[in-house]
Each structure stands twice: as structure tokens, then as C-alpha cells.
Design an enzyme around this catalytic site. Structure first.
Site, mmCIF file in Angstrom:
data_model
loop_
_atom_site.group_PDB
_atom_site.id
_atom_site.type_symbol
_atom_site.label_atom_id
_atom_site.label_comp_id
_atom_site.label_asym_id
_atom_site.label_seq_id
_atom_site.Cartn_x
_atom_site.Cartn_y
_atom_site.Cartn_z
ATOM 1 N N HIS A 270 52.204 -26.051 47.219
ATOM 2 C CA HIS A 270 52.813 -25.046 47.377
ATOM 3 C C HIS A 270 52.980 -24.913 49.002
ATOM 4 C CE1 HIS A 270 50.734 -23.288 44.159
ATOM 5 N NE2 HIS A 270 50.637 -23.904 43.726
ATOM 6 N N HIS B 289 56.669 -19.334 42.878
ATOM 7 C CA HIS B 289 56.616 -19.893 44.387
ATOM 8 C C HIS B 289 56.969 -21.399 44.688
ATOM 9 C CE1 HIS B 289 53.886 -22.493 42.986
ATOM 10 N NE2 HIS B 289 52.721 -21.954 42.604
ATOM 11 N N SER C 210 49.651 -19.189 42.484
ATOM 12 C CA SER C 210 49.991 -17.910 41.700
ATOM 13 C C SER C 210 48.986 -17.119 41.136
ATOM 14 C CB SER C 210 50.426 -19.081 39.827
ATOM 15 O OG SER C 210 50.352 -20.088 40.673
ATOM 16 N N THR D 201 49.003 -17.779 36.155
ATOM 17 C CA THR D 201 50.788 -16.996 36.086
ATOM 18 C C THR D 201 50.273 -15.928 34.684
ATOM 19 O OG1 THR D 201 51.458 -18.777 36.516
ATOM 20 C CG2 THR D 201 52.749 -17.329 35.545
ATOM 21 N N PHE E 108 46.852 -24.978 21.293
ATOM 22 C CA PHE E 108 47.759 -26.174 21.166
ATOM 23 C C PHE E 108 47.088 -27.403 21.981
ATOM 24 C CE2 PHE E 108 51.329 -23.555 20.436
ATOM 25 C CZ PHE E 108 51.664 -23.391 19.114
#
Length: 555
Positions: free
Chosen positions: A510, A416, A136, A199, A325
Site C-alpha cells: 500500500h 488506501h 484496509s 473491507t 461465488f
């Protein structure tokens, strides 16, 4: 007269034979008396396919495409929203579409996710500069900066050596978020993963290693040299960006929401949040409380950590929000109701962010990551991955309801894919999470005599039957159980079922095939065909004229 029906094939064959006969009249005219059982075709009869709704629906879709207006003007988009379904390959989209439709009471296959209805779509090649199957960090850097790079590095080009902090200087890349900041646009980054994860981090940070989320993750020599960790770069994004361009004055990220509190807090129980699940929630070894630093830097901003705090945000009067959070990643959507203090959904965060960002008359750029799709797959839980994909679809639906395609480019893609398969020959409407039942209505069995599911993984931890467990990560406490198992008495549609996997691994991996990209709004027509991943940055840049607006602000 509708006469082209089941006799068409017979007519074609007999007509061919007749044309080759010795009958002079028939050979000259190609006609003659139709053979017994055939019907005469008259002008206009080839339209009899219109009896089928499949035909008429497709015809209407074609006409809509023909009539579709195109906004090809550079800078035609005032706003840009980029949705990234982390790990959302084509098989994930397909399976989530079916599951969503089945949850709504349909057979599933005919259903559409919100972004399936977008007018433009294409494919994206996801490889990294140094890797056939990507991660990522490299893929999101390509999406947000327009430059492909290596596995494991963030916001820097391929000349960086992973893990060597000394190679970052001079190899930093300018991201779309940074261009938007310079242009005076509002900016936001949302993720259901840790906000310092690869990401979301690629939108604002420059790092020789994606794992340097806080100071405790850095090598000692990097700390001694003053290398900034990813959390530090987020909180002080404004300062770091201004230091790179002489005379620059920006106001920083306007909306940041996600998980990952531990990387912003000292490793000291005194700094624990009310909903901390660890004895010492924070990981930082430098004693810094970055949430306090953010609040000191933006005294008019709002810092929130739970559902109540989120619900209390008035988007009409709030200009800046920092929401963390969860201690680590936010909950899976399926497990969100079990959060200690409650946390908002991806669609709720998306709607709130847009309501805040659109207060800026210069427009905005928002990046939204559905980060837990990826984690569900890694855990071998199709249920976890697919329910988070459905939630992403709801977030996109919210965005479309709150914006106009006249001035907002919305793109949905993935960084991906995963080794996630849809296989066997199940009949239409068969539960997508279930065992294969064929078109004959009988449960299918493999050569070993055991039933099997439609969904599966090429590698990973393999079979687990955890009942109604909605936290996909609970499977990491179970032993690896790859290979075939007897599923006869197992409810494979349950939330806690983890699909079988062929190759045993500590987690599923992945995959390297192309992923989809879907687009709507100004510049969306540029999304078509098969593209290098970094191309999508250039679509956003063109549609909103990010470089032109940024340069004009600097002049």
C-alpha cells in the site's frame, strides 16, 4: 472583431515601453500609434479564446456548476450507496480512465470513468491511528463508523490491542450498516473479495484481528472464551446486533454477495460445493456449516453459489440473498470467464442488489467493494488492477441508472492507495500499458539503453512476462525479479505482463498518499476539500439522518 491573437505578447511589451517613454502625449494617455506588427485591441476582443473547444467546454462546465442545485437538508437521502475501490489511488483512477478510453478506441486521456462526472469531489487522508501507511481494516472501519482506528482491527476503536480478544468488549463501534438496520432500512454488502475480508467485514463485525475469518484462525484461548469469528458474525449479524441493545428487533442483512465460501463450511469434503477446487473446500474446524445455519435462520431467503443461481434470482419477489461465488476471492474481472461454475460481475451484483433493496419503502444502505483492484496491485499486475477499476466504474454506472440523484447519495472512494506510478514523457494516446514513446514519435530509452513502461511499481515482485495469462495471482508462482529488464521484445500491453519494481518484496505494498472521493445526490455538496477518512461516515449519516431515524425507531 477578433484581433487578440499571436500579437498579444508583442503588444503588451511595446505598450509597456511606450508608457515609459518621454512622449508627453503617450505618457498621459497610455496610448499612441500601435507599433508596426501590432494590432489595436478594441472592446470585447479578449473573448477570442472562445475559438478553442478547450475554452468553450470549460466555460460550459463552469456554467453547469453555477446552475447546480444543492440538497442540503439533513435526511434528504432516502438511500445511500458507498462504493469502495480497494487500493484505488489517484494514479489508478487516472490509468484506468486512460485504458478505458483506449479500449473504446480513443486516445484515452479525454475519457471519463462514470464517477469522474460526479458533481462533487475531494481528497481523503488514509492514515491509521498507529500507521502512516494504512491497511484496509483500519481504513474501512473509519469510513463506515466515523472513527479512525489501528491497523488490523475491525469495527473497534484504537483502545483494542490487536490479537487480544479480551480487549474488544466495550470498544465496539456502531457502523452505518447497523444504524440503517435499526432504522428499518434494507441493508446490503457486496465484495469481489472474500466477504469476510477486512473491507466488507468492517461493515458488520467486531474483531481484534482482521485475520480471524473463521474459527480455525482464532487462538485456542479465544475459541474457549466463545469469541465469534468473522463469518459467524456475518451469518448471525442480526442476533449479535440485538444483543448489544436492549429490546432491539432487526431483520438482518438483506443482501450479501462475494467470495469466501471456505470460511463458512466445515473442513470436510462432504460439504464441498459443486465447483470446489480444493479437496476440502471448507476451513472450519468446529464442524459448523454456516450456509445451512443461514438458510435455517432465513427459510424464505435464497442462497446461491454460481452464475446460474444468481441469474435465477427474481428481484421483484426475493427479499433476502446470500451469495458465495468462490472458495476464496472472486475472480479478477479479466479472468472471470475462467471460473469453474461462472460468477456474476461486480456491476451485475450491484444492479441485482439495488433491485432487491429498493423493495423496502424505508430506503436502503448498500456497500459495494471492488476488492480485487487491491489484489491486482499487490501482484504487480497493472492490467489486473485497472480492468477491475473499469468494472467498478461500470457498477457505479449501473447504480446511477437505477437510482435518482433526488433521493440517493452515491459516494465512490478508496480505502488506501498503492505504490503505483505513471511516469516518463509518453505522447498523448500512447498505450497506457505500453512502453514510452515520446512526443517526437520515438521509443524512449533510459540511461541504461533499455526501453521502459509508463506504468510501474516502487516495490513488489517485479517483471514477469506471462503472455495472455488473465489471472494476476499466477505471478506468485514465479520468482521475484525486481530491477531493470530488457523489454525490447516484450509485449507489455498483454494481460500477463507484470510491471518492473524497484524494491524486491513478496508482494507490492500500500501507499500513504490521499485518495479521491466522488459524490452525487443529497448531501454530496459536503464532499469537498481534503478530509480525514472518518469524515465520510458523517456525510452519509447526515445525508440520510441515520442516527435520527435509528433513534426514532428505538423510541
Amino acid at each position: 472583431m477578433k484581433t487578440l491573437t499571436k500579437t498579444l505578447l508583442a503588444l503588451a511589451i511595446t505598450s509597456s515601453l511606450t508608457a515609459c517613454s518621454d512622449d508627453d502625449d503617450n505618457s498621459q494617455t497610455g496610448g499612441g500609434t500601435p507599433p508596426t506588427g501590432a494590432v489595436e485591441i478594441t472592446k470585447g476582443d479578449i473573448a477570442t479564446n472562445t475559438d478553442s473547444p478547450w475554452y468553450t467546454d470549460a466555460e460550459q462546465a463552469l456554467q453547469s456548476t453555477i446552475d447546480r442545485p444543492i440538497n442540503a437538508k439533513r435526511g434528504g437521502a432516502k438511500n445511500v450507496i458507498l462504493f469502495v475501490g480497494d487500493g484505488m489511488g489517484v494514479s489508478t483512477v487516472t490509468a484506468a480512465r486512460i485504458l478505458d478510453g483506449q479500449l473504446k478506441g480513443g486516445s484515452g486521456e479525454e475519457n471519463s470513468l462514470s464517477f469522474d462526472a460526479f458533481p462533487y469531489a475531494g481528497l481523503v487522508k488514509t492514515y491509521n491511528v498507529d500507521a502512516q501507511t494504512p491497511d484496509s481494516a483500519g481504513t474501512m472501519t473509519a469510513l463506515i463508523s466515523g472513527v479512525k482506528t489501528d491497523v488490523g482491527v475491525i469495527g473497534v476503536d484504537e483502545d483494542v490491542i490487536r490479537g487480544d480478544y479480551r480487549t474488544v468488549a466495550g470498544n465496539e463501534l456502531m457502523t452505518a450498516i447497523e444504524m440503517a438496520e435499526i432504522a428499518g432500512m434494507a441493508t446490503g454488502v457486496i465484495s469481489t473479495a472474500r466477504i469476510t475480508h477486512a473491507t466488507p467485514a468492517a461493515t458488520y463485525a467486531k474483531s481484534a484481528d482482521r485475520n480471524w475469518e473463521d474459527v480455525s484462525d482464532l487462538p485456542d484461548e479465544a475459541v474457549a472464551a466463545g469469541t465469534a469469528d468473522i463469518a459467524d458474525q456475518l451469518v448471525h449479524f442480526e442476533t449479535y446486533l440485538e444483543s448489544r441493545i436492549d429490546g432491539l428487533d432487526v431483520d438482518g442483512l438483506d443482501v450479501v454477495m462475494g467470495g469466501g465460501r471456505r470460511h463458512f463450511l466445515p473442513k470436510d469434503a462432504a460439504y464441498n460445493s459443486p465447483d470446489a477446487v480444493s479437496s476440502k473446500e471448507g476451513d472450519r474446524t468446529d464442524g459448523r456449516d454456516l450456509t445451512a445455519e443461514w438458510q435455517a435462520k432465513y427459510p424464505s431467503g435464497t442462497y446461491v453459489f454460481d452464475q446460474n443461481g444468481f441469474d435465477g434470482i427474481d428481484a421483484a419477489t426475493t427479499s433476502r440473498v446470500f451469495g458465495l461465488f468462490n472458495e476464496s476471492h472472486m475472480q479478477y474481472e479479466a479472468n472471470r470467464g475462467n471460473d469453474v461454475a461462472g460468477e456474476p460481475s461486480l456491476s451485475q451484483m450491484t444492479a441485482k442488489a439495488i433491485d432487491i433493496l429498493d423493495n423496502n419503502d424505508n430506503g436502503y444502505l448498500l456497500v459495494v467493494e471492488a476488492g480485487r483492484i487491491d489484489h491486482g496491485h499487490h501482484a504487480g499486475s497493472a492490467y489486473g488492477a485497472l480492468t477491475d477499476t473499469i468494472e467498478l466504474s461500470k457498477a457505479v454506472e449501473q447504480a446511477m441508472a437505477l437510482t435518482s440523484s433526488d433521493d440517493t447519495l452515491v459516494m465512490v472512494t478508496a480505502d488506501h492507495s498503492h505504490v503505483f506510478t505513471i511516469a516518463g514523457y509518453p505522447r498523448r494516446g500512447n498505450p497506457i500499458l505500453g512502453k514510452v514513446v515520446g512526443v517526437d514519435g520515438k521509443q524512449a530509452t533510459a540511461a541504461d539503453g533499455k526501453p521502459y513502461t509508463t506504468l510501474g511499481y516502487t516495490n513488489g515482485r517485479g517483471f514477469m512476462d506471462l503472455g495472455n495469462e488473465t489471472d494476476a495471482d499466477a505471478g506468485y508462482d514465479q520468482p521475484i525479479a525486481s530491477g531493470r529488464h530488457d523489454l525490447t521484445e516484450v509485449d507489455t500491453t498483454a494481460a500477463g505482463y507484470h510491471q518492473e519494481a524497484l524494491v524486491p518484496r513478496s508482494s507490492e505494498t500500500h501507499a500513504a498518499e490521499d485518495v479521491g472521493v466522488y459524490a452525487s445526490g443529497p448531501g454530496a455538496h459536503l464532499v469537498t476539500g481534503t478530509n480525514e477518512q472518518n469524515y465520510l461516515f458523517h456525510v452519509m449519516e447526515y445525508a440520510a439522518d441515520l442516527s435520527g431515524r435509528a433513534q426514532a425507531a428505538l423510541d
